[in-house]
Design an enzyme around this catalytic site. Structure first.
Site, mmCIF file in Angstrom:
data_model
loop_
_atom_site.group_PDB
_atom_site.id
_atom_site.type_symbol
_atom_site.label_atom_id
_atom_site.label_comp_id
_atom_site.label_asym_id
_atom_site.label_seq_id
_atom_site.Cartn_x
_atom_site.Cartn_y
_atom_site.Cartn_z
ATOM 1 C CB CYS A 1 -40.102 3.311 4.567
ATOM 2 S SG CYS A 1 -40.359 3.720 2.839
ATOM 3 C CB CYS B 1 -42.027 1.897 0.546
ATOM 4 S SG CYS B 1 -40.677 0.964 1.487
ATOM 5 C CB CYS C 1 -40.422 -6.701 6.385
ATOM 6 S SG CYS C 1 -40.244 -6.908 8.012
#
Length: 150
Positions: free
Chosen positions: A12, A85, A92
């Protein structure tokens, strides 16, 4: 079947709430089959007190967790990198290493920071959605991995 536990990394942005709750839920429900870790693309440096509170309400203690940077895990092998999220999923897009990528996004419960009661309700809602949505998806994924190892 290989007795090796599958390795799962939950990402996240801040590693303060959603990824911490997911890590706790996965460890509690599937810890006999997976090793689970969590990290943030921009770690907050703390685990949100409301995340700790709502997890404690269902008997899961994450008070000993700490907010970690994803850089701590670079170079480690993971069977699954799970983003929870949208911001982390965007930051990423490629995990350097082996393993599958999966995204199951949840809204940031901190967006209600001006209203403590609403924020607490949101933390509970996200926790419950993760139990209802994320855990069954991971169970199916684990079963597929175990079948492939046979």
């Amino acid at each position: 079947m290989d007795a090796r536990k599958l390795r799962v990394l939950v990402l996240c942005t801040g590693n303060a709430a959603r990824s911490q709750m997911a890590e706790g839920l996965i460890r509690a429900a599937l810890g006999d089959r997976v090793q689970v870790f969590s990290a943030g693309t921009h770690p907050a440096g703390y685990v949100h007190p409301m995340a700790i509170q709502v997890m404690r309400e269902i008997g899961i203690d994450i008070s000993g967790h700490r907010s970690k940077s994803l850089s701590e895990f670079i170079g480690q092998p993971f069977d699954l990198v799970l983003t929870v999220c949208d911001h982390a999923a965007e930051e990423c897009p490629v995990w350097p290493g082996q393993g599958e990528r999966m995204h199951i996004g949840y809204p940031d419960p901190g967006r209600w920071a001006w209203d403590e009661e609403r924020m607490l309700e949101e933390f509970r809602e996200i926790r419950d959605r993760m139990r209802e949505e994320l855990l069954p998806i991971l169970r199916r994924w684990i079963e597929q991995q175990e079948e492939e190892d046979v």
